[in-house]
Design an enzyme around this catalytic site. Structure first.
Site, PDB file in Angstrom:
ATOM      1  CG  ASP A   1      -3.780  -2.176  -1.842  1.00 16.69           C
ATOM      2  OD1 ASP A   1      -4.726  -2.285  -2.635  1.00 16.69           O
ATOM      3  OD2 ASP A   1      -3.919  -2.151  -0.600  1.00 16.69           O
TER       4      ASP A   1
ATOM      5  CB  SER B   1      -0.872   0.005   1.258  1.00 20.38           C
ATOM      6  OG  SER B   1      -0.040   0.178   2.389  1.00 20.38           O
TER       7      SER B   1
HETATM    8  O1  G3H Z   1      -6.552  -2.521  -0.164  1.00 20.55           O
HETATM    9  C1  G3H Z   1      -6.532  -3.146   0.922  1.00 20.55           C
HETATM   10  C2  G3H Z   1      -7.745  -3.740   1.513  1.00 20.55           C
HETATM   11  O2  G3H Z   1      -8.867  -3.250   0.854  1.00 20.55           O
HETATM   12  C3  G3H Z   1      -7.751  -3.674   3.010  1.00 20.55           C
HETATM   13  O3  G3H Z   1      -9.010  -3.896   3.580  1.00 20.55           O
HETATM   14  O4  G3H Z   1      -8.785  -2.845   5.824  1.00 20.55           O
HETATM   15  O5  G3H Z   1     -10.602  -4.468   5.353  1.00 20.55           O
HETATM   16  O6  G3H Z   1      -8.280  -5.243   5.519  1.00 20.55           O
HETATM   17  P1  G3H Z   1      -9.147  -4.120   5.145  1.00 20.55           P
HETATM   18 ZN    ZN Z   2      -8.394  -1.369  -0.564  1.00 19.68          ZN
END
Ligand code: G3H
Ligand code: ZN
Length: 283
Positions: free
Chosen positions: A81, A49
């Site tokens: 991401d 991310s």
């Molecule tokens: O892009 C990452 C995910 O959408 C994270 O989702 O916070 O529910 O684990 P989460």
């Molecule tokens: Zn996400």
């Protein structure tokens, strides 16, 4: 082995299962994901991310992922991401990422299309898959904050037009999930998911899947969800194990005695998700 995200999307769509996508921020998280994938014989997306890249640095993320993927016997795609710019996606492709997400969801429809197409022009000749986002997923993921009143669900007709005009490999949709920890029971709009799946054949991506019930996941997967993103539940497993070690032995100073149990706890979460998503045994 490192493979293109395209390969994972195609196989999942054909096989009627979803591949888990788990965020990595350090070596232990990466090892937890890869060990789980090996033990489950499952394909997997490992992804970085904005916060992950800021924390570890793109060289470390790419370097560690390369070592892990080379050692592994299962297919692994390294994904960016929620990529925020064209420049960042190019940088990731140069560093050997095999998948990128360009999140143009905060832009108007036409701008989102133009940005996605620009990324595809660079990604596809390099055999790198591209995931885009349409509709706005709420919640908090590192620096990306979308208030619930700004979150908007994906329109099925717009989704079909978006896919036709961009030729994107996968589409992240907003149907009621949110990033981070849920306060109250999330309600997913399955009717909308069915309409999106009827309007386009593209593999669909479910973000914000931590905290979503097993039942909801089992309903979503047969309707075209082929990638499911999990980050928050890994953070929780990590923190829980470390707190437990410290509670039992407040004098502990060895990082390995804290990070080791954290790695094991995360691995169990990843394995459970792989079985739930139906990707176990597909590698
Ligand atoms: O892009 C990452 C995910 O959408 C994270 O989702 O916070 O529910 O684990 P989460
Ligand atoms: Zn996400």
């Amino acid at each position: 082995m490192l493979v293109s995200g395209k390969e994972l999307f195609k196989a999942a769509k054909k096989g009627g299962y979803a591949v888990g996508a788990f965020n990595l921020n350090n070596m232990e998280i990466l090892q937890a994901i890869i060990e789980a994938a090996e033990e489950e014989k499952s394909p997997v997306f490992i992804q970085a991310s904005q916060g992950g890249i800021k924390y570890a640095g793109i060289e470390y993320i790419a370097g560690m992922a390369k070592v892990a993927a080379e050692k592994a016997t299962v297919p692994i795609a390294l994904n960016l991401d929620h990529g925020t710019s064209f420049t960042q996606t190019v940088q990731c492709i140069r560093h050997g990422f095999s998948a990128v997400m360009i999140d143009g969801s905060q832009h108007p429809f036409e701008e989102n299309i133009a940005l996605t197409k620009k990324v595809i022009e660079v990604a596809h000749p390099n055999n790198v898959s591209v995931e885009a986002e349409l509709g706005k997923i709420g919640g908090v993921e590192d620096d990306i904050v979308v208030d619930s009143e700004d979150a908007t669900f994906t329109d099925p007709q717009e989704a079909a037009e978006f896919v036709d005009r961009t030729n994107v490999d996968a589409l992240a949709i907003a149907i009621g999930t949110a990033h981070g920890v849920y306060h109250g029971e999330p309600k997913l709009d399955f009717e909308r998911l069915k309409e999106i799946a009827a309007a386009t054949d593209v593999p669909l991506v479910l973000h914000g899947a931590s905290g979503i019930s097993d039942e909801a996941i089992l309903t979503a997967v047969p309707h075209g969800i082929t990638k499911i993103n999990i980050d928050t539940e890994l953070r929780m497993a990590f923190a829980e194990a470390i707190k437990d070690v410290i509670a039992k032995n407040p004098k502990e100073i060895d990082p390995r005695k804290m990070l080791g149990p954290a790695r094991e706890n995360m691995k169990q979460v990843v394995k459970t998700k792989m079985r739930l998503f139906g990707s176990s045994g597909r590698a």
